[in-house]
Scaffold this active site. Sequence first.
Site, PDB file in Angstrom:
ATOM      1  N   GLU A   1       3.036   0.509   3.313  1.00 17.88           N
ATOM      2  CA  GLU A   1       2.496  -0.512   4.214  1.00 17.88           C
ATOM      3  C   GLU A   1       2.609  -1.863   3.502  1.00 17.88           C
ATOM      4  O   GLU A   1       2.136  -2.006   2.362  1.00 17.88           O
ATOM      5  CB  GLU A   1       1.034  -0.205   4.564  1.00 17.88           C
ATOM      6  CG  GLU A   1       0.888   1.017   5.459  1.00 17.88           C
ATOM      7  CD  GLU A   1      -0.553   1.394   5.786  1.00 17.88           C
ATOM      8  OE1 GLU A   1      -0.804   1.871   6.895  1.00 17.88           O
ATOM      9  OE2 GLU A   1      -1.440   1.225   4.923  1.00 17.88           O
TER      10      GLU A   1
ATOM     11  N   HIS B   1       0.835  -1.207   0.000  1.00 16.89           N
ATOM     12  CA  HIS B   1       0.000   0.000   0.000  1.00 16.89           C
ATOM     13  C   HIS B   1       0.865   1.251   0.000  1.00 16.89           C
ATOM     14  O   HIS B   1       1.459   1.609   1.014  1.00 16.89           O
ATOM     15  CB  HIS B   1      -0.960  -0.021   1.216  1.00 16.89           C
ATOM     16  CG  HIS B   1      -1.947   1.101   1.190  1.00 16.89           C
ATOM     17  ND1 HIS B   1      -2.320   1.811   2.305  1.00 16.89           N
ATOM     18  CD2 HIS B   1      -2.648   1.648   0.165  1.00 16.89           C
ATOM     19  CE1 HIS B   1      -3.198   2.742   1.960  1.00 16.89           C
ATOM     20  NE2 HIS B   1      -3.407   2.662   0.675  1.00 16.89           N
TER      21      HIS B   1
ATOM     22  N   ASN C   1      -5.112   4.390   6.581  1.00 18.60           N
ATOM     23  CA  ASN C   1      -6.485   4.718   6.180  1.00 18.60           C
ATOM     24  C   ASN C   1      -7.514   4.439   7.265  1.00 18.60           C
ATOM     25  O   ASN C   1      -8.575   5.052   7.282  1.00 18.60           O
ATOM     26  CB  ASN C   1      -6.855   3.967   4.898  1.00 18.60           C
ATOM     27  CG  ASN C   1      -6.218   4.616   3.686  1.00 18.60           C
ATOM     28  OD1 ASN C   1      -5.710   5.731   3.770  1.00 18.60           O
ATOM     29  ND2 ASN C   1      -6.235   3.923   2.561  1.00 18.60           N
TER      30      ASN C   1
HETATM   31  N1  CAA Z   1       5.921  14.347  -8.188  1.00 16.68           N
HETATM   32  C1  CAA Z   1       7.120  14.872  -7.927  1.00 16.68           C
HETATM   33  N2  CAA Z   1       7.321  15.869  -7.035  1.00 16.68           N
HETATM   34  C2  CAA Z   1       6.234  16.337  -6.402  1.00 16.68           C
HETATM   35  C3  CAA Z   1       4.944  15.832  -6.622  1.00 16.68           C
HETATM   36  C4  CAA Z   1       4.809  14.781  -7.558  1.00 16.68           C
HETATM   37  N3  CAA Z   1       3.634  14.232  -7.846  1.00 16.68           N
HETATM   38  N4  CAA Z   1       4.077  16.500  -5.826  1.00 16.68           N
HETATM   39  C5  CAA Z   1       4.797  17.388  -5.138  1.00 16.68           C
HETATM   40  N5  CAA Z   1       6.092  17.296  -5.473  1.00 16.68           N
HETATM   41  C6  CAA Z   1       7.218  18.057  -4.941  1.00 16.68           C
HETATM   42  C7  CAA Z   1       7.305  19.437  -5.567  1.00 16.68           C
HETATM   43  O1  CAA Z   1       8.151  19.429  -6.700  1.00 16.68           O
HETATM   44  C8  CAA Z   1       7.878  20.278  -4.448  1.00 16.68           C
HETATM   45  O2  CAA Z   1       9.274  20.220  -4.462  1.00 16.68           O
HETATM   46  P1  CAA Z   1      10.092  21.503  -3.943  1.00 16.68           P
HETATM   47  O3  CAA Z   1       9.825  21.592  -2.480  1.00 16.68           O
HETATM   48  O4  CAA Z   1      11.494  21.187  -4.277  1.00 16.68           O
HETATM   49  O5  CAA Z   1       9.541  22.657  -4.710  1.00 16.68           O
HETATM   50  C9  CAA Z   1       7.422  19.578  -3.173  1.00 16.68           C
HETATM   51  O6  CAA Z   1       6.960  18.291  -3.550  1.00 16.68           O
HETATM   52  C10 CAA Z   1       6.310  20.333  -2.532  1.00 16.68           C
HETATM   53  O7  CAA Z   1       5.251  20.441  -3.469  1.00 16.68           O
HETATM   54  P2  CAA Z   1       4.307  21.708  -3.597  1.00 16.68           P
HETATM   55  O8  CAA Z   1       5.068  22.956  -3.288  1.00 16.68           O
HETATM   56  O9  CAA Z   1       3.611  21.629  -4.912  1.00 16.68           O
HETATM   57  O10 CAA Z   1       3.166  21.477  -2.531  1.00 16.68           O
HETATM   58  P3  CAA Z   1       3.230  21.056  -1.029  1.00 16.68           P
HETATM   59  O11 CAA Z   1       4.346  21.693  -0.309  1.00 16.68           O
HETATM   60  O12 CAA Z   1       1.838  21.236  -0.526  1.00 16.68           O
HETATM   61  O13 CAA Z   1       3.510  19.487  -1.059  1.00 16.68           O
HETATM   62  C11 CAA Z   1       2.468  17.368  -0.956  1.00 16.68           C
HETATM   63  C12 CAA Z   1       2.714  18.628  -1.790  1.00 16.68           C
HETATM   64  C13 CAA Z   1       3.774  16.599  -0.814  1.00 16.68           C
HETATM   65  C14 CAA Z   1       1.461  16.542  -1.737  1.00 16.68           C
HETATM   66  C15 CAA Z   1       1.943  17.791   0.459  1.00 16.68           C
HETATM   67  O14 CAA Z   1       0.889  18.712   0.329  1.00 16.68           O
HETATM   68  C16 CAA Z   1       1.465  16.613   1.255  1.00 16.68           C
HETATM   69  O15 CAA Z   1       2.228  15.881   1.862  1.00 16.68           O
HETATM   70  N6  CAA Z   1       0.119  16.439   1.300  1.00 16.68           N
HETATM   71  C17 CAA Z   1      -0.502  15.336   2.039  1.00 16.68           C
HETATM   72  C18 CAA Z   1      -0.512  14.099   1.174  1.00 16.68           C
HETATM   73  C19 CAA Z   1      -1.104  12.928   1.893  1.00 16.68           C
HETATM   74  O16 CAA Z   1      -1.564  12.984   3.012  1.00 16.68           O
HETATM   75  N7  CAA Z   1      -1.120  11.799   1.176  1.00 16.68           N
HETATM   76  C20 CAA Z   1      -1.741  10.586   1.653  1.00 16.68           C
HETATM   77  C21 CAA Z   1      -3.101  10.466   1.016  1.00 16.68           C
HETATM   78  S1  CAA Z   1      -3.968   9.029   1.585  1.00 16.68           S
HETATM   79  C22 CAA Z   1      -3.364   7.803   0.650  1.00 16.68           C
HETATM   80  O17 CAA Z   1      -2.563   7.975  -0.222  1.00 16.68           O
HETATM   81  C23 CAA Z   1      -3.859   6.433   0.971  1.00 16.68           C
HETATM   82  C24 CAA Z   1      -5.101   5.978   0.351  1.00 16.68           C
HETATM   83  O18 CAA Z   1      -5.222   4.730   0.196  1.00 16.68           O
HETATM   84  C25 CAA Z   1      -6.230   6.866  -0.019  1.00 16.68           C
HETATM   85  P1  NAD Z   2      -7.480   6.010 -10.545  1.00 15.34           P
HETATM   86  O1  NAD Z   2      -8.924   6.103 -10.836  1.00 15.34           O
HETATM   87  O2  NAD Z   2      -6.638   7.222 -10.632  1.00 15.34           O
HETATM   88  O3  NAD Z   2      -6.796   4.918 -11.517  1.00 15.34           O
HETATM   89  C1  NAD Z   2      -7.291   3.633 -11.693  1.00 15.34           C
HETATM   90  C2  NAD Z   2      -6.853   3.182 -13.076  1.00 15.34           C
HETATM   91  O4  NAD Z   2      -7.127   1.794 -13.214  1.00 15.34           O
HETATM   92  C3  NAD Z   2      -7.584   3.925 -14.185  1.00 15.34           C
HETATM   93  O5  NAD Z   2      -6.628   4.511 -15.062  1.00 15.34           O
HETATM   94  C4  NAD Z   2      -8.399   2.822 -14.879  1.00 15.34           C
HETATM   95  O6  NAD Z   2      -8.505   3.018 -16.277  1.00 15.34           O
HETATM   96  C5  NAD Z   2      -7.569   1.595 -14.542  1.00 15.34           C
HETATM   97  N1  NAD Z   2      -8.298   0.328 -14.582  1.00 15.34           N
HETATM   98  C6  NAD Z   2      -9.518   0.055 -14.085  1.00 15.34           C
HETATM   99  N2  NAD Z   2      -9.836  -1.240 -14.302  1.00 15.34           N
HETATM  100  C7  NAD Z   2      -8.764  -1.796 -14.943  1.00 15.34           C
HETATM  101  C8  NAD Z   2      -8.464  -3.099 -15.412  1.00 15.34           C
HETATM  102  N3  NAD Z   2      -9.335  -4.098 -15.284  1.00 15.34           N
HETATM  103  N4  NAD Z   2      -7.271  -3.297 -16.019  1.00 15.34           N
HETATM  104  C9  NAD Z   2      -6.373  -2.304 -16.153  1.00 15.34           C
HETATM  105  N5  NAD Z   2      -6.609  -1.037 -15.707  1.00 15.34           N
HETATM  106  C10 NAD Z   2      -7.785  -0.804 -15.108  1.00 15.34           C
HETATM  107  O7  NAD Z   2      -7.353   5.323  -9.111  1.00 15.34           O
HETATM  108  P2  NAD Z   2      -6.134   5.387  -8.085  1.00 15.34           P
HETATM  109  O8  NAD Z   2      -6.336   6.551  -7.190  1.00 15.34           O
HETATM  110  O9  NAD Z   2      -4.875   5.234  -8.840  1.00 15.34           O
HETATM  111  O10 NAD Z   2      -6.420   4.078  -7.223  1.00 15.34           O
HETATM  112  C11 NAD Z   2      -6.016   2.797  -7.657  1.00 15.34           C
HETATM  113  C12 NAD Z   2      -5.978   1.854  -6.473  1.00 15.34           C
HETATM  114  O11 NAD Z   2      -5.066   2.366  -5.484  1.00 15.34           O
HETATM  115  C13 NAD Z   2      -7.322   1.683  -5.746  1.00 15.34           C
HETATM  116  O12 NAD Z   2      -7.395   0.393  -5.239  1.00 15.34           O
HETATM  117  C14 NAD Z   2      -7.212   2.712  -4.618  1.00 15.34           C
HETATM  118  O13 NAD Z   2      -8.054   2.412  -3.533  1.00 15.34           O
HETATM  119  C15 NAD Z   2      -5.755   2.579  -4.251  1.00 15.34           C
HETATM  120  N6  NAD Z   2      -5.136   3.736  -3.605  1.00 15.34           N
HETATM  121  C16 NAD Z   2      -5.537   5.017  -3.934  1.00 15.34           C
HETATM  122  C17 NAD Z   2      -4.910   6.098  -3.320  1.00 15.34           C
HETATM  123  C18 NAD Z   2      -5.276   7.524  -3.657  1.00 15.34           C
HETATM  124  O14 NAD Z   2      -4.895   8.443  -2.920  1.00 15.34           O
HETATM  125  N7  NAD Z   2      -6.002   7.790  -4.733  1.00 15.34           N
HETATM  126  C19 NAD Z   2      -3.877   5.889  -2.402  1.00 15.34           C
HETATM  127  C20 NAD Z   2      -3.478   4.551  -2.109  1.00 15.34           C
HETATM  128  C21 NAD Z   2      -4.139   3.493  -2.705  1.00 15.34           C
END
Ligand code: CAA
Ligand code: NAD
Length: 310
Positions: A177, A165, A215
């Site tokens: 993770e 993860h 999460n």
């Molecule tokens: N690729 C490469 N570099 C990136 C980037 C990306 N996609 N996104 C940001 N950066 C870099 C930028 O280049 C920048 O570098 P510098 O400091 O050298 O300029 C740096 O990161 C900071 O970026 P920004 O100035 O654009 O913005 P920021 O300071 O707000 O940072 C962030 C961006 C790192 C995303 C920060 O806002 C952050 O940590 N946010 C929280 C993200 C978070 O909580 N993620 C977990 C989500 S939950 C999950 O993922 C699990 C799930 O299953 C849903």
């Molecule tokens: P997303 O919607 O950005 O991307 C999913 C992609 O999968 C799309 O491009 C879609 O076209 C493709 N897809 C769907 N069915 C498919 C198949 N059968 N074969 C090939 N490609 C297929 O979603 P995401 O945010 O990248 O999330 C992807 C996975 O990662 C999910 O399980 C999500 O829960 C998990 N995840 C998401 C986050 C987040 O912050 N968005 C963080 C950690 C984990």
Amino acid sequence: MANLCKTFVRSFASSAQRANVFNHVTVIGGGLMGSGIAQVAASTGHTVVMVDQNNTILAKSTSNIQKSLERVAKKKFAENPGAGEQFVKDTMGRITTATSPTTCVSHTDLVIEAIVENLDIKKKLFRELEAIAPEHTVFTSNTSSIPIGDIAVASKRKDRFGGLHFFNPVPMMKLLEVIRIPATSDATFDKLLGFGKDVGKVTVSCKDTPGFIVNRLLVPYMMEAIRLVERGDASTRDVDTAMKLGAGYPMGPFELSDYVGLDTMKFILDGWCQNYPDNPLFQRSPLLDKYVAQGKLGVKTGEGFYSYKK
Ligand code: CAA
Ligand code: NAD
């Protein structure tokens, strides 16, 4: 700064020379997460195939990887732009794309599934892969909320099945993770921990429970923020300002929800609500449902709780 850069170049070079646990990695799903995972795997010396449903999506994913790599290179190779350009070129050179997973898993060492958060669709995919992947191939899912054991029922290789993860944005977030199910062998689990190290992440592990560690804590917090606004207690903007300035979070819960994707948030919550209907933290949200029904999925569609249209 120059020393820091040299240290990075040295450590990158030495990690590229040291043998990675896996050589060939297939990332299925080239969305937010899959493209980030493909990027970090390729930038650490892995040969990567990124799979998605069509070439239009894959072209967008490839372009996002290129842009993200350029941001990474600009920072990491600030003193040596030539080395930065080479890093981007080498990394892009290790990534190919495909529209059918079955054509590439026949010679892959590791599968990382990052498709839509839907159990049936994930199971269908692994059932298809099972027939084609070689014996040694390890299967993993990047699911946010579905127990790995529920996905692994679709596979016969349960000893070579686990959870990886990653966090969004993958190139920036340092955590991974690593999840094992009871059937995961020690050898597989060790390989997955080793892979985490190879891609430069800090690994943590926990039982195969809903949402793992991050999460299970983060999603209820984000949902509580949405409920707070649903009740009319505060505005989205004020909640975000409060959590950034009062709690030191880099993003407020609404900015983060938009960043994760409101569709993904809804998939997570709907699954938990169905499986654990008595948990008040896992109840559905009319406000979230409304945004998703309107196609406002956050940053990826240009609008969610906030507008990202230029
Ligand atoms: N690729 C490469 N570099 C990136 C980037 C990306 N996609 N996104 C940001 N950066 C870099 C930028 O280049 C920048 O570098 P510098 O400091 O050298 O300029 C740096 O990161 C900071 O970026 P920004 O100035 O654009 O913005 P920021 O300071 O707000 O940072 C962030 C961006 C790192 C995303 C920060 O806002 C952050 O940590 N946010 C929280 C993200 C978070 O909580 N993620 C977990 C989500 S939950 C999950 O993922 C699990 C799930 O299953 C849903
Ligand atoms: P997303 O919607 O950005 O991307 C999913 C992609 O999968 C799309 O491009 C879609 O076209 C493709 N897809 C769907 N069915 C498919 C198949 N059968 N074969 C090939 N490609 C297929 O979603 P995401 O945010 O990248 O999330 C992807 C996975 O990662 C999910 O399980 C999500 O829960 C998990 N995840 C998401 C986050 C987040 O912050 N968005 C963080 C950690 C984990």
